[in-house]
Design a protein around this motif. Structure first.
Motif, short mmCIF file in Angstrom:
data_model
loop_
_atom_site.label_atom_id
_atom_site.label_comp_id
_atom_site.label_asym_id
_atom_site.label_seq_id
_atom_site.Cartn_x
_atom_site.Cartn_y
_atom_site.Cartn_z
N GLN A 1 37.72 -1.58 -64.58
CA GLN A 1 36.66 -0.57 -64.53
C GLN A 1 35.28 -1.21 -64.60
OE1 GLN A 1 37.74 1.96 -67.84
NE2 GLN A 1 38.95 3.32 -66.56
N VAL A 2 35.11 -2.20 -65.47
CA VAL A 2 33.82 -2.87 -65.58
C VAL A 2 33.48 -3.60 -64.28
CG1 VAL A 2 32.52 -4.64 -66.82
CG2 VAL A 2 34.00 -3.06 -68.08
N LEU A 3 34.45 -4.30 -63.70
CA LEU A 3 34.20 -5.00 -62.44
C LEU A 3 33.89 -4.04 -61.31
CD1 LEU A 3 36.95 -7.78 -62.56
CD2 LEU A 3 34.50 -8.01 -63.03
N ASP A 4 34.55 -2.90 -61.29
CA ASP A 4 34.28 -1.90 -60.26
C ASP A 4 32.86 -1.35 -60.39
OD1 ASP A 4 35.32 0.00 -58.11
OD2 ASP A 4 34.66 1.42 -59.65
N ARG A 5 32.38 -1.15 -61.60
CA ARG A 5 31.03 -0.65 -61.80
C ARG A 5 29.98 -1.72 -61.50
NH1 ARG A 5 32.30 2.96 -67.29
NH2 ARG A 5 33.74 4.39 -66.22
N ILE A 6 30.30 -2.98 -61.79
CA ILE A 6 29.38 -4.06 -61.41
C ILE A 6 29.28 -4.17 -59.90
CG2 ILE A 6 29.11 -6.57 -61.44
CD1 ILE A 6 30.22 -6.58 -64.26
N LYS A 7 30.41 -4.02 -59.22
CA LYS A 7 30.41 -4.06 -57.77
C LYS A 7 29.58 -2.92 -57.19
CE LYS A 7 33.54 -3.85 -53.79
NZ LYS A 7 34.97 -3.73 -53.37
N GLY A 8 29.69 -1.75 -57.79
CA GLY A 8 28.89 -0.63 -57.32
C GLY A 8 27.40 -0.83 -57.52
N SER A 9 27.01 -1.54 -58.59
CA SER A 9 25.58 -1.81 -58.81
C SER A 9 25.05 -2.89 -57.87
CB SER A 9 25.35 -2.24 -60.26
OG SER A 9 25.98 -3.49 -60.53
N LEU A 10 25.92 -3.79 -57.41
CA LEU A 10 25.49 -4.85 -56.50
C LEU A 10 25.43 -4.39 -55.05
CD1 LEU A 10 27.48 -7.91 -57.92
CD2 LEU A 10 25.05 -7.42 -58.20
N LEU A 11 26.17 -3.34 -54.72
CA LEU A 11 26.23 -2.85 -53.34
C LEU A 11 25.85 -1.38 -53.29
CD1 LEU A 11 29.60 -4.53 -52.27
CD2 LEU A 11 27.28 -5.33 -51.78
N PRO A 12 24.58 -1.04 -53.52
CA PRO A 12 24.18 0.37 -53.46
C PRO A 12 24.14 0.86 -52.02
CG PRO A 12 22.26 -1.03 -53.81
CD PRO A 12 23.45 -1.95 -53.85
N ARG A 13 24.55 2.10 -51.83
CA ARG A 13 24.57 2.71 -50.51
C ARG A 13 23.98 4.11 -50.59
NH1 ARG A 13 30.08 1.27 -50.64
NH2 ARG A 13 30.65 3.47 -50.46
N PRO A 14 23.22 4.52 -49.58
CA PRO A 14 22.69 5.89 -49.58
C PRO A 14 23.82 6.91 -49.55
CG PRO A 14 21.55 4.53 -47.96
CD PRO A 14 22.73 3.74 -48.43
N GLY A 15 23.69 7.95 -50.33
CA GLY A 15 24.72 8.97 -50.40
C GLY A 15 25.89 8.62 -51.29
N HIS A 16 25.87 7.44 -51.89
CA HIS A 16 26.94 7.02 -52.79
C HIS A 16 26.40 7.03 -54.21
CE1 HIS A 16 30.87 5.12 -53.48
NE2 HIS A 16 30.26 4.42 -54.42
N ASN A 17 26.72 8.09 -54.93
CA ASN A 17 26.19 8.27 -56.28
C ASN A 17 26.96 7.40 -57.26
OD1 ASN A 17 25.23 9.20 -58.75
ND2 ASN A 17 25.04 11.30 -58.02
N PHE A 18 26.24 6.53 -57.97
CA PHE A 18 26.89 5.63 -58.92
C PHE A 18 27.54 6.40 -60.06
CE2 PHE A 18 26.81 2.89 -62.69
CZ PHE A 18 27.45 1.77 -62.21
N VAL A 19 26.92 7.46 -60.52
CA VAL A 19 27.46 8.22 -61.66
C VAL A 19 28.74 8.94 -61.25
CG1 VAL A 19 27.00 10.09 -63.28
CG2 VAL A 19 25.20 8.46 -62.72
N ARG A 20 28.74 9.58 -60.09
CA ARG A 20 29.89 10.38 -59.68
C ARG A 20 31.03 9.52 -59.15
NH1 ARG A 20 28.28 13.92 -62.94
NH2 ARG A 20 26.41 15.08 -62.32
N HIS A 21 30.71 8.45 -58.43
CA HIS A 21 31.75 7.66 -57.78
C HIS A 21 32.25 6.50 -58.64
CE1 HIS A 21 29.87 9.75 -54.36
NE2 HIS A 21 31.04 9.64 -53.78
N ARG A 22 31.40 5.99 -59.56
CA ARG A 22 31.80 4.85 -60.37
C ARG A 22 32.08 5.24 -61.83
NH1 ARG A 22 33.30 0.93 -56.79
NH2 ARG A 22 31.80 0.88 -55.07
N LEU A 23 31.16 5.95 -62.43
CA LEU A 23 31.36 6.34 -63.84
C LEU A 23 32.38 7.45 -63.97
CD1 LEU A 23 27.72 6.26 -65.23
CD2 LEU A 23 29.39 4.42 -65.08
N ARG A 24 32.37 8.41 -63.05
CA ARG A 24 33.31 9.54 -63.07
C ARG A 24 33.29 10.27 -64.41
NH1 ARG A 24 36.02 5.43 -60.33
NH2 ARG A 24 36.43 5.89 -58.14
#
Length: 311
Positions: free
Chosen positions: A89-112
């Motif tokens: 889970q931690v690695l998945d959230r780090i990956k999401g912070s390194l690869l931001p994309r428009p329309g991809h919400n970090f809170v909804r898609h990574r933190l859940r």
């Protein structure tokens, strides 16, 4: 009468006889026909009742756990759930912070809806120590190139880096959460993240600066600025893409000012770390050889006569 007997349903008679013999067993109907065209009736033992009882007991246990009151925020159990994450889970959230994309919400898609404090805490601690260590290494490398630079270990940089990073990772999200909560009272259509979700977003957004700080050891100024600008762009873009679904329901002026302040504070943090921790000490003034060998002129005293002559 013979015709009436031929029309009788012998299958139901067989099933009735079996039920009369074993009243405590369950029956299941099979669509397969027997050798004489009769419907096969399978008799089950009472083992299925035990499985149903186990399911009911597990359901009751889950309901009791849901009804269990949550501990207060002043207790250790309240914060224990925010550190209950695994490595994936931690690695998945780090990956999401390194690869931001428009329309991809970090809170909804990574933190859940399950923010954690484990990742942000250790990311801030690692960044603080890396800043202090690389800042001292920069002075060591500068002394090797220029012997006139005097180096002494600067342990106070660990304290400065820790206070700066942790204050930024906690106080800025607190101010942002308070502002969004106030704007939600004005604009009811606005969404709102929780305080811990905001802290989690800021904590993971700082991870990209850890490898960037290490790359700042390269003694090439334009490469240092290139790596710094790239890290700042990725980190700030992740914050903007995460906050945009919340602030887009607000007025254009308020949304623009808020996102501009977020990017400005992020830029000030990166620039402050670059100029404070990676600026070599000025060379100490050295005394010239003429000043080192010159001495004040000696005072010539008049010669003294022997006592016998003076008498």
């Amino acid at each position: 009468m013979a015709a009436a007997d031929e029309l009788a349903f012998h299958e139901f008679e067989e099933a009735t006889n079996l039920l009369a013999q074993t009243p405590n067993e369950t029956t299941t109907r099979s669509d397969q026909l027997g050798p004489k065209g009769h419907v096969a009736v399978a008799m089950d033992s009472g083992g299925s009742y035990g499985a149903e009882d186990e399911v009911e007991e597990s359901d009751k246990t889950e309901l009791l756990q849901e009804e269990k009151p949550q501990p207060g925020f002043w207790t250790f159990g309240y914060y224990q759930s925010f550190f209950d994450v695994d490595t994936s889970q931690v690695l998945d959230r780090i990956k999401g912070s390194l690869l931001p994309r428009p329309g991809h919400n970090f809170v909804r898609h990574r933190l859940r809806n399950r923010p954690d404090l484990y990742g942000p805490f250790w990311i801030c601690a690692t960044l603080a120590f890396v800043l202090a260590i690389t800042g001292n290494l920069t002075l060591v490398l500068a002394q090797r190139r220029d012997p006139s630079i005097h180096y002494s270990p600067q342990f106070h940089k660990v304290t400065v880096a820790s206070i700066t990073i942790y204050c930024y990772a906690w106080l800025v999200p607190l101010a942002l959460w308070g502002f969004l909560r106030w704007r939600k009272g004005v604009r009811e259509r606005m969404g709102l993240y929780t305080f811990l979700e905001t802290v989690c977003v800021y904590g993971y957004s700082l991870f990209v600066f850890i490898p960037t700080v290490v790359l700042w050891l390269i003694p090439v100024p334009w490469l240092q600025w290139l790596f710094g600008a790239l890290a700042l762009a990725l980190s700030a873009a992740g914050l903007v893409f995460t906050l945009w679904p919340v602030v887009r329901e607000d007025t254009r002026l308020a949304a623009g000012v808020l996102l501009s302040v977020v990017v400005l504070l992020h830029t000030l943090l990166a620039m402050g770390c670059k100029f404070y921790f990676f600026q070599p000490l000025p060379p100490e003034p050295m005394a010239s050889p003429h000043q080192a060998t010159s001495q004040p002129p000696a005072t010539m005293l008049p010669p003294t006569l022997p006592r016998s002559v003076a008498a």
